[in-house]
Design an enzyme around this catalytic site. Structure first.
Site, PDB file in Angstrom:
ATOM      1  CG  HIS A 124      -1.724   1.224   1.406  1.00  0.00           C
ATOM      2  ND1 HIS A 124      -1.431   2.219   2.318  1.00  0.00           N
ATOM      3  CD2 HIS A 124      -2.840   1.631   0.754  1.00  0.00           C
ATOM      4  CE1 HIS A 124      -2.350   3.174   2.229  1.00  0.00           C
ATOM      5  NE2 HIS A 124      -3.197   2.843   1.292  1.00  0.00           N
ATOM      6  CG  HIS A 170      -0.364   9.782   0.606  1.00  0.00           C
ATOM      7  ND1 HIS A 170      -0.542   9.763   1.959  1.00  0.00           N
ATOM      8  CD2 HIS A 170      -1.409   9.108   0.092  1.00  0.00           C
ATOM      9  CE1 HIS A 170      -1.645   9.102   2.251  1.00  0.00           C
ATOM     10  NE2 HIS A 170      -2.188   8.694   1.135  1.00  0.00           N
TER      11      HIS A 170
END
Length: 587
Positions: A124, A170
């Protein structure tokens, strides 16, 4: 000899002595050496077949090999000298993690079923070097993950500041970006360093069609013929890992995963308790937490919002050359969980759920999830409030057939140890065949119900004889400034809720080579998904006990008999020489 200062004028001296072979080892030697003082290759072969459960052919080859290696290592003898083992040689062999490992290290499962029949080692936010908000983005953690056998790499792709190139970062945080092209080149270079089976790149896509076209060009240029994509618009069934060896597969578009986290423009906006970044060395006990309780988090997510936000299908403006390269389509169904779990007869897809959404859905739709995962792929990901890159309990996903239980590979602690343990299965190739009970449909068209209380199917008996190697891996005063360590071992099961338990040995005081000789019994209702958890700690009366090594081993892969079990540090790196001597028996 080790010296420990007790006070200004007094020093205690301790000798690190080699513990003698346990009684069970002496007994086995006596029995298979026919009461003599030496064990020949034929004696050893008999021991390997009868006591260690090896096949005749494997035992014959192994016996000769072991004899050669042990005699050369311990006695440096030529081939004309003695060709038999003493009791000490035999003990040395049994205590060697290289020569007598606890599990098989070869791919041995059927690799020709569709991808949906396998658990897949999944990362992830694979590009983050640390926490989810302020760490650097880099190709280094991607390379590390691939070298450890991870098969699913996730990249979040965004326009750069001038909107003419693609960065990996991110979104809505202050993580520093890395160029997409750099990540792709690193994936190509390291994709198959640990396993020949396919690498899946899941793209969290935030691009306009112009930049999507640019990504398509990058993917084609970097991977060329390695890229697998279907001839038709979408797949009716996934190909097998065997068919996809040395191929790279693109999967997108999952639901937006950052919904839980508020938009963060600079570090001053980040209000996080200090503990979020300083995860406890070991993490909490897996059996004691659920997604809704741990870390005292309150979340803004309504469990299933990720199914209802951004429901639009891929728009027509999506670059056709980009769309063509997507082999595993990630659907964004309109409506609730039942719509999301619909099995379509002529189409397979991937669905993403947060750990909380899965737990919520599992309460009332467990069998629907299992049925969905028989043909389609379910990806589970950490909730957005795990700012510190911690992880969650993987068993919930595995018990419901979820193939991609996505983990923060930099989030060290007990949950990651379980993930590493699971993927030691099948030679560490990153693909583990799901148990038959998750794939079966009975005569009444029913599938396995994870809520069903099963009967005990197997019993695992574990004996912890002794440990060694810490004096080579740690400084003399690492555990205690004043005396040798007081080690104890924790041993137990992670798996189906009914099977979860931890037990521990007594502590052995002032001993670098502790001998415990204690046996434990574990009844298992779902042995197929049980992991044997092993941890060694050093007892500390005044503070928290010190960590001294861990491993997790899939029960289904355990070799029976007396075995050497290597231990790892909290990141999953092997500790030099540290190992336990244990016996496994599955009844």
């Amino acid at each position: 000899m080790g010296s420990y200062r007790v006070c200004m004028c007094f020093t205690r001296k301790f000798r690190v002595t080699e513990a003698e072979p346990p009684d069970d080892v002496k007994e086995a030697f006596g029995k298979y050496a026919d009461g003599g003082t030496h064990m020949t290759a034929d004696h050893l072969r008999r021991f390997l077949v009868e006591a260690q459960g090896e096949s005749d052919d494997a035992a014959a080859a192994a016996a000769e090999d072991v004899l050669q290696q042990i005699l050369q290592k311990r006695h440096h003898i030529t081939k004309f000298a003695r060709h038999a083992l003493t009791l000490e040689d035999f003990h040395h062999y049994l205590f060697s993690a290289d020569l007598n490992p606890p599990i098989h290290y070869k791919v041995h499962q059927d690799m020709e079923a569709p991808l949906s029949h396998y658990y897949i080692f999944t990362g992830h936010n694979s590009y983050l070097t640390g926490n989810q908000l302020t760490s650097d983005c880099s190709d280094v953690p991607v390379i590390k993950a691939l070298k450890k056998g991870v098969r699913v790499i996730e990249l979040d792709i965004w326009p750069n500041s001038t909107k003419d190139d693609v960065h990996v970062l991110h979104g809505r945080t202050v993580t520093t970006p890395v160029e997409l092209i750099r990540c792709l080149k690193s994936i190509k270079e390291h994709a198959f360093s640990a396993s020949p089976y396919p690498v899946i790149i899941t793209l969290e896509d935030h691009l306009n069609s112009g930049l999507q076209a640019k990504v398509a060009q990058m993917l084609s240029q970097v991977f060329g013929k390695m890229l697998f994509y279907p001839e038709s618009d979408c797949l009716k069934e996934f190909p097998s890992p065997e068919e996809l060896k040395y191929r790279v597969i693109i999967s997108t578009k999952p639901p937006r995963e950052y919904l839980e986290a508020q938009s963060i423009k600079d570090t001053e906006n980040i209000h996080i308790k200090r503990k979020d970044f300083n995860e406890d060395v070991w993490g909490n006990e897996p059996s004691s937490l659920t997604a809704d309780q741990d870390d005292e988090d309150t979340t803004s997510d309504n469990e299933l919002t990720d199914l209802n936000e951004n429901n639009e299908e891929d728009s027509d403006t999506e670059a056709p050359e980009y769309k063509r390269l997507i082999a595993i389509h990630a659907g964004k169904p309109k409506g609730g969980i039942m719509e999301a779990l619909k099995v379509e007869p002529d189409k397979v897809r991937r669905l993403s759920l947060s750990e909380q959404a899965l737990e919520k859905a599992a309460q009332s739709h467990g069998t629907h999830i299992v049925r969905f995962t028989q043909k389609n792929i379910l990806r589970v990901y950490p909730k957005g409030t795990r700012f510190n890159s911690s992880n969650y309990k993987p068993q919930v996903g595995w018990l419901h057939g979820a193939q991609m239980v996505a983990f923060n590979m930099q989030g060290y602690g007990r949950y990651l140890w379980l993930m590493q343990g699971m993927f030691r299965s099948n030679g560490g190739c990153g693909y583990v065949k799901k148990p038959d009970f998750l794939m079966n449909i009975d005569s009444n068209n029913k599938v396995f119900d994870p809520k069903t209380k099963s009967l005990v199917k197997k019993t695992l008996k574990v004996k912890v004889y002794m440990g060694d190697g810490w004096h080579m891996a740690f400084k003399q005063t690492h555990f205690d400034s004043y005396s040798p360590p007081d080690f104890y071992t924790r041993v137990g099961i992670a798996g189906a809720p009914a099977d979860e338990i931890m037990k521990k040995t007594k502590k052995k005081e002032d001993d670098w080579t502790p001998v415990w000789g204690e046996e434990f019994t574990f009844p298992l209702t779902v042995p197929e998904l049980a992991l044997l958890r092993i941890e060694v700690h050093e007892y500390d009366m005044s503070e928290k006990d010190d960590f001294a090594g861990q491993t997790c081993l899939p029960v289904s892969e355990l070799k029976s008999g007396i075995r050497a079990v290597p231990l790892f540090d909290r990141k999953g790196e092997k500790l030099n020489s540290v190992r336990l001597l244990m016996r496994f028996e599955i009844l």
